[in-house]
Design an enzyme around this catalytic site. Sequence first.
Site, PDB file in Angstrom:
ATOM      1  N   LEU A 281       0.814  -1.211   0.000  1.00  0.00           N
ATOM      2  CA  LEU A 281       0.000   0.000   0.000  1.00  0.00           C
ATOM      3  C   LEU A 281       0.849   1.264   0.000  1.00  0.00           C
ATOM      4  CD1 LEU A 281      -2.935   1.007   0.067  1.00  0.00           C
ATOM      5  CD2 LEU A 281      -2.814   0.976   2.556  1.00  0.00           C
TER       6      LEU A 281
ATOM      7  N   VAL B 166      -9.920   8.099  -1.758  1.00  0.00           N
ATOM      8  CA  VAL B 166      -9.355   6.790  -2.097  1.00  0.00           C
ATOM      9  C   VAL B 166      -8.152   6.456  -1.233  1.00  0.00           C
ATOM     10  CG1 VAL B 166     -10.193   6.978  -4.458  1.00  0.00           C
ATOM     11  CG2 VAL B 166      -7.888   7.769  -3.926  1.00  0.00           C
ATOM     12  N   GLU B 167      -7.732   5.184  -1.267  1.00  0.00           N
ATOM     13  CA  GLU B 167      -6.582   4.665  -0.522  1.00  0.00           C
ATOM     14  C   GLU B 167      -6.689   4.966   0.976  1.00  0.00           C
ATOM     15  OE1 GLU B 167      -4.526   2.754  -1.842  1.00  0.00           O
ATOM     16  OE2 GLU B 167      -4.251   3.225  -3.949  1.00  0.00           O
ATOM     17  N   GLY B 168      -7.896   4.872   1.509  1.00  0.00           N
ATOM     18  CA  GLY B 168      -8.133   5.179   2.920  1.00  0.00           C
ATOM     19  C   GLY B 168      -8.699   6.573   3.057  1.00  0.00           C
TER      20      GLY B 168
END
Length: 810
Positions: A374, A500-502
């Site tokens: 990630l 996005v991405e958390g």
Amino acid sequence: MAILLTVVLVVALLLAFFRASIWGWIIALAVFVPAIAYESRITDEALKTVCITLAVFLAIMGIPVLRRLLVSSFVLRIFRKILPQVSQTEQEALDAGTVGWDGELFSGNPHWKQMLALPKTGLSDREQAFLDNEVEQLCAMLDDWDITHTRQDLPPDVWQFIKDKGFFSLIIPKEYGGLEFSAQAQSAVVTKVASRSGTAAVTVMVPNSLGPAELLLHYGTQEQKDKYLRGLASGKEIPCFALTGPFAGSDAGAIPDRGTVCYGDFNGHKNVLGVCVTWEKRYITLAPVATLLGLAFKLYDPRNLLGAEVERGITLALIPTDTPGVNVGRRHFPLNSAFLNGPTTGENVFIPMEYIIGGTMRIGHGWRMLMDCLAAGRSISLPASATGVGKLAARTSGAYCRVRKQFHVPVGKFEGVEEALTRIGGNLYVMDAARTMTAQALDLGGKPSVISAIVKYHCTERGRILINDAMDVHGGKGICMGPDNYLARAYQQAPIGITVEGANILTRSLIIFGQGAVRSHPYVLKEIHAAQNQDNKRAVQEFDAALFGHISFSLSNAVRSLVYGLTGGYIIGVPTEQPTKRYYQALTRYSAAFAFASDVAMLVLGGALKRREKLSARLGDVLSQMYLCSAVLKRFEDDGRPEEDLPLLHWGMQDGLYRIQLALDGVLQNFPNRIAALVLRAMIFPLGQHQRPPSDQVGHQVASLLLKPGAARDRLTAGMYISPDETDAVGALEAALASTLACEPLQSGLEKARKEGKIKAHEELLQIAEARDLGLIDAEQALQLERDYALRRKVIMVDDFAAEQLQAKG
């Protein structure tokens, strides 16, 4: 007696300040306790009792076997009871990645020489050539209005160029036909493309971020690498990765998508061992055109075909989208951005075991694999895209505010506009510094899980503030859509990076400190691992070492926080002189205060701290701002300490330090245990709060850098795309700025002639012609002024359309 007590106090403070080991404390107690008892003139019997008690205590603490048996094992039992329940996915997230500079900031005493010694590697000749040629060519091909309004997609020739030139292969090794670029090069590519088109930037960055290529490189079998990586590098295969679904967003560990181990028919073969998978995913970038689908699901083996365990955990597979039952093709439409994003579903789709990434040995390891990878999306792609937009906004806002005049004054000279320009320049300097420092850490082999969350959150959040300010100073120019509007799509699409991405709200309130307090702290993760160790003898040994190291660490930071607060940090030794010396000292002081406050919060609140999201968020803010300030200092040093950049340095540091003070004050004001809050305040702010936000004078200096060409402005916006074509909106603005400054003396002469009544015309072009005819300017100067007028008019005018041009397409 008073002298003796003073000596004892001084020695205790020194022991704590310098983080003495347990033996330092034992020796001190052995010397001073009998001395104090003797000086107190107590009876011989009482003195004997004191000495015996002390001897027993010192024996327990000084003999490891006794200490572990009587103290550490007892504390360990309590610790295991109060330790909050951690799910498997949470534990894997905590264990993923590496600790970098965040560990130094958590130490209470950052080693600044270590940070400054990190090499400024930059780009290789091959990477720089790609940036100067292929990326420049790609940007020149992009017409964002055509992409987002007319086509809702990239043109076919752009798609082909991206594939042919290897934009999908930035992370793929050369042996598989990829470019094998560094993290800094990947970041630079995304930054430049994002300054031209958000759609193109997302299209380029997603295949090089968390997805099939990266997962194959780290975890794929050799057969899988040989089968897919060349196709991914050439663009023959287009990848996507599907994790998020309707009922599992931020809580991705709760995905309901499931696969069952079974036998099935595949490609004409009977009784093939595989998995029957059912899924429903959404928000999947490139899914509508993907040929390879990376998929996360929970695997079950009810028939025990793989062994006795039924629930196998989150598993990852790579599935060709032409596999029967795979559904892709439909699109979402995220905020008028044209990058291809959509849902994918499948019901009872049979895939052979060879489709599982890494083969059967990687079954159940999917979440850890994702967490380890990630860092690329959080550390590279999103900070780079936000920074690219920031560079576009900063350069165009400064130029526009210099060219555009109201009341015969450039709008950038008005203090209200200047305030917004200051935030634009200052925030961009911080964002770019954080982006660069983090990419450098990746190139040195790090996988900074906590830092990746920090830069993702703060670059996208500051990017949102920055683009809002840019829209404000552009006024009507910013809100009228069309080919000549270079900001509006970036403004519309800013929430995408936030989400996005958390999602940023959860990243701030749960991840940065929630993960950092465990992952970056020098002792907490060791204590947790010891508590989880099933070998009790080994667990007590590990816990004993961590516990007493932690106690020494906490005492040291408590004393350091108080001493540094009382002295203003002036006694702290740092590796540089002014103008940065005081900033290093302030950060060291706040590092000690942060570490102390974090330990008190964990001690007092225990597992409840996990649910105190606002407190956790504020503590995370402190850690984040310390990292951003560190990046600003590193950038200033790496750039050679240019004097022209001092306003940007001062703004970034003063803003960050003030935010640290606010966040700590917020923790203290809202700490539920008021006695602990009072103690913390006395230790952290013994003389009050003295940090101030950047002054108006510093703000004026920052804004002034954006209003005219110069080395500082060029460094700040380096790496963005600037079209040399004056028919391009940004290219015209660059030309208009240069022309405006060059024509200022001529404009002043015309203004004087108008005031004196020598020029009678009202329209500017007629005034120029009249001045030429009167001999006030020559023919060449008249042409220069006419070109200046044309350029200014082009950048000020906005697009308009016939009614039928705006009708919805059928």
